[in-house]
Enzyme design. Sequence first.
Site, PDB file in Angstrom:
ATOM      1  N   ASN A   9      20.871  27.826  -1.200  1.00 44.97           N
ATOM      2  CA  ASN A   9      21.842  27.384  -0.827  1.00 44.97           C
ATOM      3  C   ASN A   9      21.925  26.863   0.492  1.00 44.97           C
ATOM      4  O   ASN A   9      21.829  27.479   1.502  1.00 44.97           O
ATOM      5  CB  ASN A   9      23.087  28.432  -0.893  1.00 44.97           C
ATOM      6  N   LYS A  11      23.710  25.147   2.417  1.00 41.11           N
ATOM      7  CA  LYS A  11      25.064  25.226   3.103  1.00 41.11           C
ATOM      8  C   LYS A  11      25.170  23.596   3.690  1.00 41.11           C
ATOM      9  O   LYS A  11      24.712  22.761   3.478  1.00 41.11           O
ATOM     10  CB  LYS A  11      25.254  26.282   4.194  1.00 41.11           C
ATOM     11  N   HIS A  95      31.654  30.657  -3.367  1.00 41.62           N
ATOM     12  CA  HIS A  95      30.923  31.181  -2.272  1.00 41.62           C
ATOM     13  C   HIS A  95      31.687  31.764  -1.319  1.00 41.62           C
ATOM     14  O   HIS A  95      32.945  31.327  -1.165  1.00 41.62           O
ATOM     15  CB  HIS A  95      30.137  30.341  -1.596  1.00 41.62           C
ATOM     16  N   GLU A  97      31.929  31.722   1.739  1.00 45.50           N
ATOM     17  CA  GLU A  97      32.477  30.900   2.942  1.00 45.50           C
ATOM     18  C   GLU A  97      33.601  29.941   2.293  1.00 45.50           C
ATOM     19  O   GLU A  97      34.425  29.694   3.191  1.00 45.50           O
ATOM     20  CB  GLU A  97      31.276  30.304   3.345  1.00 45.50           C
ATOM     21  N   GLU A 164      27.118  38.589  -3.544  1.00 50.16           N
ATOM     22  CA  GLU A 164      26.595  38.531  -2.102  1.00 50.16           C
ATOM     23  C   GLU A 164      27.607  39.310  -1.337  1.00 50.16           C
ATOM     24  O   GLU A 164      28.688  38.856  -0.839  1.00 50.16           O
ATOM     25  CB  GLU A 164      26.761  37.144  -1.788  1.00 50.16           C
ATOM     26  N   GLY A 170      23.631  36.116   5.991  1.00 50.96           N
ATOM     27  CA  GLY A 170      23.197  35.567   7.242  1.00 50.96           C
ATOM     28  C   GLY A 170      23.280  36.309   8.378  1.00 50.96           C
ATOM     29  O   GLY A 170      23.070  35.998   9.465  1.00 50.96           O
ATOM     30  N   SER A 209      20.765  37.699   3.099  1.00 49.99           N
ATOM     31  CA  SER A 209      19.637  37.819   3.883  1.00 49.99           C
ATOM     32  C   SER A 209      18.356  37.974   2.870  1.00 49.99           C
ATOM     33  O   SER A 209      17.513  38.966   3.300  1.00 49.99           O
ATOM     34  CB  SER A 209      19.683  38.867   4.892  1.00 49.99           C
ATOM     35  N   GLY A 230      19.946  31.691   1.270  1.00 50.30           N
ATOM     36  CA  GLY A 230      20.582  30.607   2.449  1.00 50.30           C
ATOM     37  C   GLY A 230      19.504  30.287   3.331  1.00 50.30           C
ATOM     38  O   GLY A 230      18.864  29.585   3.082  1.00 50.30           O
TER      39      GLY A 230
END
Length: 247
Positions: A9, A11, A95, A97, A164, A170, A209, A230
Amino acid sequence: MRRPFISANWKMNKTIGETQAFLNEFLPLVRDVKDADIVIAPPFTSLPAAAALMKGSNVSLSSQDIFYEDKGAYTGEVAPGMLTDAGCTHVIIGHSERRQYFKETDEIINKKVKAALKHNLNVIFCIGESLEEREAGKMFDVLKREVEEGLKDIPSDHIVVAYEPIWAIGTGKTATTEQAQEAHKYIRERLAAIYGGAAANIRILYGGSVTPENIDALMACEDVDGALVGGASLKADSFSKLVKFKR
Ligand code: PEP
C-alpha cells in the site's frame, strides 16, 4: 490451504516516473515467486502506467480506494468501472486512514465493498482497533462491529481481510506474534459466524510495520495468511524480500 497474499500500500507516495522505476526493478526480482499472490496499490495517477508494466507478470494491481456510485456528479471520486478500465483487479477498502481522516463509516465501507464486487474487483477489506480502544478493552468489540457491519450482506468470495492495529501502522511498533494471532483467530471466528465453513478459506493479512525482518515470524502464525505493507513496500529491494518470506 490458504495461499499467501502480500500487498503493498503505497499511500500518497510515488509519481508516475517513480512507479515505473520501482516496477522496472521489482518485477524481475520476484519473477520466480510462484507460491504467493503479490499485489501493489499505487496512487490513482500511477495506475495506468503500472498496469502497462505489470501486464503478463505475476503481480496484480490494486487501487487504494473506490467510490460506490457508477458515475455522476461526485467531484474528486473514482468509480469502480474506471478502476477496472485502468487495469485494477483489486481494491483496498476501509483503510484506517480513510476511516480516520475521511470519516468513512462502516456503512460507507459496506457500500464500497458491494460496488467493488459488482465490478468483479477483489477486495482487501481493512479493520483494526486504535490504541485507546485496545487499552480500554474494546478491541474485540471493534473488530466484531467492523466485520459484521462492513461485510453485511456480502458473499465471502473475493474478500481478503486485513487486520491492521492502528497503533502499529507506520509507527515501527509491530504487534507481537501472540497479539497478531489472537486478533486473527478472533476475526476468523467472527467470519465463521457469518460464513460458516467458508471462513477457513478467507485470507487474513496482518498490517502494521511489517518488514523483511519480522515477516517470517508473523507468517508462522496459524491464522496469518499474508501482509499489507506500507513503508517497507516503497523500495523494490525490501518489498521483494518481504514477498520471498520463509515459513
Ligand atoms: C498500511 O499502510 O496499511 C501499513 C500497514 O503501513 P506500515 O507498513 O507502514 O505500517
